[in-house]
Design a protein around this motif. Structure first.
Motif, PDB file in Angstrom:
ATOM      1  N   LEU A  95     -17.641  -2.845  -9.816  1.00  0.00           N
ATOM      2  CA  LEU A  95     -16.925  -2.539  -8.581  1.00  0.00           C
ATOM      3  C   LEU A  95     -16.205  -3.766  -8.036  1.00  0.00           C
ATOM      4  O   LEU A  95     -15.047  -3.689  -7.605  1.00  0.00           O
ATOM      5  N   ILE A  96     -16.873  -4.902  -8.055  1.00  0.00           N
ATOM      6  CA  ILE A  96     -16.271  -6.137  -7.540  1.00  0.00           C
ATOM      7  C   ILE A  96     -15.054  -6.523  -8.376  1.00  0.00           C
ATOM      8  O   ILE A  96     -13.969  -6.810  -7.843  1.00  0.00           O
ATOM      9  N   LEU A 103      -6.698  -5.108  -5.633  1.00  0.00           N
ATOM     10  CA  LEU A 103      -6.104  -5.904  -4.561  1.00  0.00           C
ATOM     11  C   LEU A 103      -4.921  -6.713  -5.081  1.00  0.00           C
ATOM     12  O   LEU A 103      -3.903  -6.872  -4.381  1.00  0.00           O
ATOM     13  N   GLY A 104      -5.039  -7.181  -6.313  1.00  0.00           N
ATOM     14  CA  GLY A 104      -3.940  -7.917  -6.926  1.00  0.00           C
ATOM     15  C   GLY A 104      -2.709  -7.053  -7.121  1.00  0.00           C
ATOM     16  O   GLY A 104      -1.580  -7.548  -7.085  1.00  0.00           O
ATOM     17  N   PRO A 110     -10.188   4.146  -4.086  1.00  0.00           N
ATOM     18  CA  PRO A 110     -11.640   4.306  -3.944  1.00  0.00           C
ATOM     19  C   PRO A 110     -12.209   5.357  -4.895  1.00  0.00           C
ATOM     20  O   PRO A 110     -13.311   5.182  -5.427  1.00  0.00           O
ATOM     21  N   ASP A 111     -11.470   6.460  -5.107  1.00  0.00           N
ATOM     22  CA  ASP A 111     -11.978   7.513  -5.989  1.00  0.00           C
ATOM     23  C   ASP A 111     -12.128   7.022  -7.420  1.00  0.00           C
ATOM     24  O   ASP A 111     -13.084   7.376  -8.118  1.00  0.00           O
TER      25      ASP A 111
END
Length: 399
Positions: A95-96, A103-104, A110-111
């Motif tokens: 997830l991280i 973000l990049g 989220p799904d």
């Protein structure tokens, strides 16, 4: 007798789910022992699954995933699943890593992040299969890859892989291990193979299956428009999601109204954007002009009774709604995007438009003002749509 497993994320009333029901009808009980697992254990089409299919889910909710109550139930299930089989804990590094990657690219999905957790928290299947089929990208594909024992594994792609937000990093290169990958259109295949060039030789186009006779039969049943409107009726069928670009359709309707064109636009579908869209409709004074009718169990009388079918979306895999409109001889206007342009030949059996309120409204006005051209497009649309089925089960056979 071959043992076959099908896995799908949910079984709501969307196009892919309807196409799965048609595919299941081809796997007859004289040749196949068929199991079905719905990963998130929810969806209203469960009652339409053929009786000979063994549904594996023990705790199933038949509420639509798009209704208010259905969304609450789905959210409760997702929350519980975070802690089953330690699914959340073991996926924290994943997830991280993928959150930072998104973000990049300046877009968070989220799904897409949750599908790995939903897969890892699914049922433990002790059975071995001759064939396992993941009918959707994301969760069902991960589940079949990671948690199913099968001699052969197949998966389906119903969306533009890049536009929908998938990446090899997100998928952990799982597609490399499938025996065949089926895409619902040539464009979906091309985009996917740009990302996975190693899979070119095992990626095949498999068009959505539809039951033309059943569609025509249901179109003759009671139902359809219940208002006494005498102007032109525009129809769109699809979930109330960002992909469908309804906010642009609303703006287009405003332009049509300002031009004095007597038309009313009806939407069949449900989704999380209902309140936001209704607020926009109200703010533009379109309460009587742009109507959100919700999902309908039998949408086909609406197709038959409308003057124009519009499908102005941001992207598609291959739209069953467009196929249904073609079966019923509708005049069709679609946006020029992946998926749509493969289904409608501009100026022959329909019209393509740019995805802007100005061009959508302009093309609608042109079509509504030319009844002869509309009839011509409708007739050619019914000719274009063909079964495309043949002996489709041969595609699943690998020596």
């Amino acid at each position: 007798m071959k043992k076959v497993l099908f896995v799908i994320n949910t079984l709501g009333g969307a196009g892919a789910e309807k196409a799965l029901l048609e595919l299941l009808k081809r796997f007859t009980p004289d040749r196949y022992e068929v199991d079905l697992y719905v990963l998130l254990e929810q969806g209203e089409l469960i009652s339409q699954v053929p009786g000979y299919v063994n549904i594996l889910n023990r705790d199933y909710t038949a509420e639509s995933v798009l209704s208010a109550e259905g969304k609450k139930e789905l959210n409760r299930k997702v929350l519980r699943r975070l802690f089953i089989h330690r699914a959340l804990l073991k996926n924290i590094p994943y997830l991280i890593k993928n959150t930072f990657s998104m973000l990049g690219r300046k877009k968070i999905y989220p799904d897409k992040l949750l599908w790995r957790i939903m897969s890892d928290s699914g049922m433990k299947l002790n059975k071995s299969y001759d064939m396992a089929v993941a009918y959707l990208e994301g969760g069902s594909t991960y589940f079949v890859h990671d948690h199913v024992k099968a001699r052969k594994k197949f998966t389906f792609l119903h969306v533009d892989y890049k536009y929908a937000g998938y990446t090899r990093e997100l998928d952990r290169d799982c597609y490399l291990d499938f025996d065949r990958i089926f895409t619902v259109s040539g464009e979906v295949k091309m985009v996917f193979n740009d990302v996975y060039p190693e899979c070119r030789n095992k990626t095949l186009v498999f068009h959505n299956l539809i039951d033309r006779e059943e569609i025509c039969r249901k179109a003759e049943l009671p139902g359809g428009f219940s208002d006494a409107y005498s102007g032109k009726r525009i129809l769109t069928v699809g979930r109330l999601t960002a992909q469908k670009a309804y906010e642009l359709a609303i703006d287009a309707m405003k332009l049509l109204k300002d031009q004095g064109i007597k038309a009313r636009w009806y939407i069949l579908g449900e989704g999380k954007l209902r309140n936001k869209l209704q607020q926009k409709i109200d703010s533009l004074g379109l309460k009587e002009d742009f109507l959100l009718l919700g999902a309908k169990e039998n949408p086909y009388p609406y197709y038959k009774q409308c003057d124009l079918y519009v499908h102005a979306t941001r992207f598609e895999g291959k739209s069953i709604a467009i196929q249904e409109a073609q079966v019923l001889g509708c005049t069709i206007l679609v946006s020029d995007c992946s998926g749509n342009r493969e289904q409608v030949e501009n100026g022959t059996d329909g019209i393509l438009c740019q995805l802007s309120p100005e061009d959508i409204s302009r093309k609608i006005a042109e079509l509504l003002g030319n009844e002869e051209k509309c009839r011509e497009y409708g007739k050619k649309a019914t000719v274009r749509i063909s079964d495309e089925q043949g002996d489709i089960l041969k595609l699943f056979e690998i020596a």
